[in-house]
Write a protein that holds these residues in place. Structure first.
Motif, PDB file in Angstrom:
ATOM      1  N   PRO A   1      28.963 -71.567-102.214  1.00  0.00           N
ATOM      2  CA  PRO A   1      28.904 -70.959-100.887  1.00  0.00           C
ATOM      3  C   PRO A   1      30.029 -69.966-100.618  1.00  0.00           C
ATOM      4  CG  PRO A   1      29.779 -73.171-100.736  1.00  0.00           C
ATOM      5  CD  PRO A   1      29.348 -72.986-102.168  1.00  0.00           C
ATOM      6  N   ASP A   2      29.691 -68.939 -99.840  1.00  0.00           N
ATOM      7  CA  ASP A   2      30.710 -68.037 -99.295  1.00  0.00           C
ATOM      8  C   ASP A   2      31.405 -68.682 -98.104  1.00  0.00           C
ATOM      9  OD1 ASP A   2      30.293 -65.479-100.861  1.00  0.00           O
ATOM     10  OD2 ASP A   2      28.265 -65.788-100.095  1.00  0.00           O
ATOM     11  N   LEU A   3      30.608 -69.382 -97.279  1.00  0.00           N
ATOM     12  CA  LEU A   3      31.140 -70.032 -96.088  1.00  0.00           C
ATOM     13  C   LEU A   3      30.517 -71.410 -95.954  1.00  0.00           C
ATOM     14  CD1 LEU A   3      30.851 -67.072 -93.529  1.00  0.00           C
ATOM     15  CD2 LEU A   3      32.934 -67.840 -94.686  1.00  0.00           C
ATOM     16  N   ILE A   4      31.297 -72.348 -95.437  1.00  0.00           N
ATOM     17  CA  ILE A   4      30.823 -73.710 -95.178  1.00  0.00           C
ATOM     18  C   ILE A   4      31.020 -73.968 -93.684  1.00  0.00           C
ATOM     19  CG2 ILE A   4      31.103 -76.148 -95.760  1.00  0.00           C
ATOM     20  CD1 ILE A   4      32.532 -75.128 -98.367  1.00  0.00           C
ATOM     21  N   LEU A   5      29.940 -74.323 -92.992  1.00  0.00           N
ATOM     22  CA  LEU A   5      30.033 -74.433 -91.535  1.00  0.00           C
ATOM     23  C   LEU A   5      29.001 -75.409 -90.973  1.00  0.00           C
ATOM     24  CD1 LEU A   5      28.410 -71.255 -89.933  1.00  0.00           C
ATOM     25  CD2 LEU A   5      28.314 -71.725 -92.373  1.00  0.00           C
TER      26      LEU A   5
END
Length: 397
Positions: free
Chosen positions: A341-345
């Motif tokens: 992932p690029d971002l985890i949210l």
């Protein structure tokens, strides 16, 4: 043992009564007015030993998104009677509704929260903000010379449905977060009993016109020498400036107040002394992403790019995955991916960014988003940037 299901026509009035008790009111709805526009199949009633003790409802509506629009379940009438609070009824009911919305294949849910602490635990995030304003008469001058080439005329309430809907739609056409009022709501406003009542506090409708073309309107009331702006919509700079000047210069008024103005409204920058405008920012619409895959495809993006988003969503296991979003100003594709992932949210953070209410970088600073790859936050900010901040001036009605 609690039972949850939609209500029958005979249960409509008891359902309304349970909601009224939950909010500490006597029943003040008019069932004969509400019932024709109420979809029983979208209702939820909570029964305890055959008695309705809580419930909720949703409207199938359309919300404007950046460059596009999306189908939304507009959640309303959420209530649990005082006799059954703190017993997990709300949790069961909200989970039941989320599953129901998913089965209807509606990718988003939205609501206006009477208590802002409740809905975050169900995956909702703030989707739009608004400002409340108040300014004294002696400090409402414009910074630049004001020239008015149009006229302002009062509108008979009976003409509301034929004139105002088009202005409202044109003035908010490019702004995300907007629900257009259904025609039956405009018609109800035109027939409101307060139009016939005497004394202070009644609504006034005024329109701005140039060459027989209507370019804006304001809905306001005056009480205790304060002019309250309920709604002001304009399709031109001239109409916008003139309608506010009209409100500011009305006789026998010492202060002007307005509710639900967009956070990027131009008026504060038009004032000679903007410090004297008291501004209070509040949460407006709350969003819940029911289906990440579909929701991310139902908007356009400011910059062409691709991101892999790892979503955390305990209530909706179908969202608990990584999604590759490929977006551009023309549209987007989205699908599950096994890439890192690029971002985890969490799902609530994605809900707050999807219309542009807040940046990914800001939520990262707040500890809500983790950057998986260097530079991903800046790329996401650029991709999800919007020309106008989301604003939700109307309910789903």
């Amino acid at each position: 043992m609690l039972e949850m299901r939609s209500i029958t026509p005979e249960e409509f009035l008891p359902w309304l009564s349970a909601e009224s008790r939950a909010h500490g009111n006597r029943l003040n709805h008019e069932p004969e007015v509400l019932r024709p526009h109420f979809d029983l199949d979208r209702s939820i009633a909570v029964f305890d030993q055959g008695q309705i003790v809580g419930g909720a409802h949703s409207h199938g509506v359309v919300i404007s998104t950046p460059g596009s629009s999306a189908i939304v379940a507009g959640v309303s009438n959420v209530a649990v009677q005082p006799t059954h609070r703190r017993q997990g009824v709300m949790t069961q009911m909200m989970q039941h509704q989320i599953r129901d919305i998913h089965e209807r294949e509606e990718p988003l849910a939205a609501l206006f929260a009477s208590e802002s602490l409740i809905y975050g635990r169900f995956g909702y995030g703030i989707g739009s903000l608004y400002e409340q304003w108040s300014i004294p008469r002696e400090h409402n001058s414009y910074a630049q010379p004001f020239r008015d080439n149009g006229t302002i005329a009062f509108l008979d309430p009976s003409n509301i449905p034929t004139i105002l809907p088009d202005i409202s739609k044109r003035s908010t056409g490019n702004r995300p977060g907007v629900f257009q009022k259904p025609m039956h709501q405009w018609q109800q406003e035109s027939q409101a009993p307060e139009h016939l009542e005497g004394g202070q506090g009644g609504l006034f409708y005024a329109c701005y016109q140039t060459d027989d073309k209507t370019e804006g309107y304001v809905i306001y009331r005056i009480r205790d020498r304060v002019l309250y702006v309920n709604e002001l919509m304009a399709t031109s700079k001239g109409a916008y400036s003139s309608l506010w000047r009209f409100c500011f210069d009305t006789d026998l008024v010492t202060r002007t107040e307005a509710n639900k103005r967009p956070v990027d409204d131009a008026l504060p920058w038009m004032l000679a002394d903007p410090r004297m405008l008291q501004r209070n920012t509040r949460d407006g619409l709350w969003l819940r992403i029911i289906d990440v895959h579909t929701a991310l495809k139902q908007r356009c993006y400011s910059k062409s790019d691709a991101l892999v988003l790892e979503i955390k969503d305990e209530l909706c296991p179908w969202n608990q995955a990584s999604f590759r979003l490929e977006g551009s100003p023309e549209g987007a594709t989205c699908y599950q991916s096994s890439e890192s992932p690029d971002l985890i949210l969490p799902i609530s953070a994605l809900a707050s960014t999807i219309l542009g209410a807040v940046s990914f970088s800001t939520l990262s600073q707040a500890g809500m988003i983790q950057e998986g790859k260097s530079g991903a936050l800046k790329r996401a900010d650029a991709m999800f940037a919007v020309e106008q901040q989301p604003w939700t001036p109307n309910n789903f009605g």
